[in-house]
Design a protein around this motif. Structure first.
Motif, PDB file in Angstrom:
ATOM      1  N   PRO A  63      31.991  60.799 -22.699  1.00  0.00           N
ATOM      2  CA  PRO A  63      32.883  61.790 -22.363  1.00  0.00           C
ATOM      3  C   PRO A  63      32.132  63.280 -22.925  1.00  0.00           C
ATOM      4  O   PRO A  63      31.708  63.455 -23.780  1.00  0.00           O
ATOM      5  N   LYS A 123      32.040  66.922 -23.681  1.00  0.00           N
ATOM      6  CA  LYS A 123      32.499  67.773 -24.521  1.00  0.00           C
ATOM      7  C   LYS A 123      33.515  69.082 -23.877  1.00  0.00           C
ATOM      8  O   LYS A 123      32.632  69.627 -23.128  1.00  0.00           O
ATOM      9  N   TYR A 162      33.688  62.637 -17.614  1.00  0.00           N
ATOM     10  CA  TYR A 162      32.644  61.799 -18.017  1.00  0.00           C
ATOM     11  C   TYR A 162      31.513  62.133 -17.350  1.00  0.00           C
ATOM     12  O   TYR A 162      31.400  62.270 -16.080  1.00  0.00           O
ATOM     13  N   VAL A 192      39.971  64.455 -18.985  1.00  0.00           N
ATOM     14  CA  VAL A 192      38.901  63.916 -19.864  1.00  0.00           C
ATOM     15  C   VAL A 192      37.707  63.577 -18.733  1.00  0.00           C
ATOM     16  O   VAL A 192      37.982  62.911 -17.569  1.00  0.00           O
ATOM     17  N   THR A 195      33.087  71.269 -14.590  1.00  0.00           N
ATOM     18  CA  THR A 195      32.936  71.428 -15.959  1.00  0.00           C
ATOM     19  C   THR A 195      31.610  71.890 -16.236  1.00  0.00           C
ATOM     20  O   THR A 195      30.530  70.900 -15.959  1.00  0.00           O
TER      21      THR A 195
END
Lengths: 350, 173
Positions: free
Chosen positions: A237, A239, A232, A230, A268
């Motif tokens: 958070p 997607k 952040y 996960v 990410t």
């Protein structure tokens, strides 16, 4: 006297036969013969269920007479590891054998960043002068290497000059095929897919062989067991794409313990690319993104511009707008203007 | 028969004779009956309950068997004596009795109340602790050593098989 001579001749004949006998034991009968020695029976059983079940043992594993004699000697002497596994040299040799069937994938990997060599990775002056090398480097680079960092590079400090302890390893790829693939993983052979599983291989999201070689366990870990973190952006958070293949990417390109985006080696996607999978843009084996923009743009573009020439790290590595995290507001701090899509631009049907 | 065929058949037969006797033995050190007894012992120490795996699922007896060829080699006589002793205590039915019955027996040995003629002066306490320790290792340890099959105990505890672990910023990233 005759009896002694006969016994001596019998012993000599048995000795002479031993070499071809051990060799023949491995080669005869394919996997069945290999499984006779029970230490490797689990591996053989796994192979029989795998997508490579039609490839015979000796097509991938070195099976010379001397090697086979060494195996039999180890077997009888009880010098068998808790879990028999391939040595670093075997893994490197395997890469060339993978090539014999997977030529296109091999060529793509060879031309991409994941075929980086020990020399360019571990003797990088800029890196080594800023950060000290450590055993944990092997978690992602050279995970099959037997030994610690001091067995590979000397000196282990930020002063240098650095050199490989074994010069013959300088062109060794740090991420050979078996870093991300496990040949014995359960699955259907590619050509039998349509018939056996009722789906086309083109519909398949991931090949069953995808697995990370975990240096700690000395075993490949299947894709399903590789977690997606996960991530952040401050408290929010980010997607994430549910594409499980990213589990492989995140093992090495991971955020720090806090899970903050951009921390550590995290890439990410956020901003205009938020929710995309790594594999949506990056080529599987080559790792590059050279042709990926055209997959979606300009059809899915918000502004109809040639995105490849925009001020991002895609066009220029020095750009302050990293392609992974670029947002509309980065270029439009006063607000995003209305769409200016030209009439000639191809559009998606509503 | 041609000469080449003769040598192939002869050499194959020679090796087959050498390897053949091991083909049916799934364990490296223990005999089939010893392995079954050890598995029943480990199962009583960490039984599988509703939804949670036990020593059997983690294949701890296989872990011990593998390690008996390696680091635990010195413990071989103790294992062989203990496995024979527990079978004698139950008239060769240790693998057939229920987990509860096995637990009662093992509790006696844990307290050192085993028959001294069978278990030695400490009544089996030392070997009980040894097997308990090895069972726990095989259950919770890394699968690379032969136990914790398919990471069953780690999955039970919610420990990721491989966690996501980030490193400091790589230069130029």
């Amino acid at each position: 006297m005759k009896t002694v001579l006969a016994i001596a001749m019998a012993v000599a004949l048995a000795g002479l036969l031993l070499a071809p006998a051990t060799d023949y034991a491995y080669k005869a009968g394919g996997g069945e013969a290999c499984a006779r020695c029970h230490e490797i029976a689990p591996q053989v059983e796994a192979w029989m269920e795998s997508s490579h079940r039609e490839v015979r043992c000796e097509q991938c594993h070195h099976s010379g007479m001397l090697t086979n004699m060494r195996r039999v000697r180890d077997h009888w002497a009880g010098e068998v590891p808790a879990k028999p596994r391939m040595k670093h040299a075997d893994v490197l040799a395997m890469t060339e054998r993978c090539r014999s069937c997977h030529q296109q994938e091999y060529a793509q990997w060879r031309n991409g960043p994941h075929s980086v060599t020990f020399e360019s990775l571990f003797l990088d002056k800029k890196h080594n002068s800023e950060r000290i090398l450590m055993d944990d480097c092997f978690r992602c680079h050279g995970m099959h290497f037997e030994g610690g960092i001091e067995d590979l590079v000397q000196p282990v400090n930020t002063e240098g000059p650095w050199e490989l302890k074994r010069a013959d390893l300088k062109n060794t790829p740090a991420l050979p095929c078996l870093s991300c693939h496990s040949v014995h993983r359960t699955g259907q052979p590619l050509k039998g897919h349509v018939r056996k599983a009722g789906i086309s291989w083109r519909e398949e999201i991931a090949r069953p062989s995808l697995a990370l070689f975990d240096r700690r366990s000395l075993a490949p870990v299947a894709l399903g067991d590789l977690p997606l973190p996960v991530v952040y952006e401050d408290e929010r958070p980010v997607k994430m794409s549910p594409d499980q293949r990213q589990g492989l990417c995140y093992q090495c390109h991971a955020p720090l313990a806090g899970g903050q985006i951009k921390s550590g080696d995290d890439r990410t996607p956020m901003g205009v690319h938020e929710g995309l999978s790594c594999l949506a843009c990056h080529d599987h084996h080559r790792g590059t993104t050279r042709t990926s923009c055209a997959t979606c743009h300009p059809r899915l573009s918000n502004c109809g511009l040639d995105v490849e020439t925009m001020d991002t790290t895609f066009a220029n590595k020095e750009s302050k707008h990293n392609i992974h995290w670029v947002k509309c507001a980065d270029c439009h701090p006063k607000g995003v203007p209305p769409k200016r899509v030209s009439s000639s631009s191809p559009r998606l049907a509503p | 028969m041609k000469r080449r065929s003769f040598f192939l058949v002869a050499s194959g037969a020679l090796t087959g004779a050498g390897c053949g006797h091991r083909r049916s033995a799934p364990f490296r050190t223990l005999s089939e009956s010893e392995a079954a007894t050890l598995e029943a012992w480990c199962d009583a120490l960490i039984p599988s309950t509703d939804g949670t795996p036990g020593a059997k699922e983690a294949r701890t007896s296989r872990y011990i068997d593998i390690q008996l060829t390696r680091r635990f080699r010195k413990f071989r006589p103790q294992y062989q004596q203990a496995l024979a002793a527990i079978e004698k205590m139950t008239g060769g039915r240790f693998t057939e009795i229920s987990v509860e019955e096995r637990t009662v027996l093992l509790e006696k040995i844990e307290k050192g109340e085993g028959d001294k003629a069978l278990w030695g002066p400490d009544g089996g306490r030392e070997v009980f602790n040894l097997i308990l320790q090895h069972t726990l290792q095989g259950f919770y340890g890394n699968p690379r050593h032969g136990g914790n099959h398919d990471y069953v105990s780690w999955r039970m505890l919610g420990i990721p098989v491989v966690p996501v672990r980030g490193r400091g910023v790589a230069y130029g990233a």
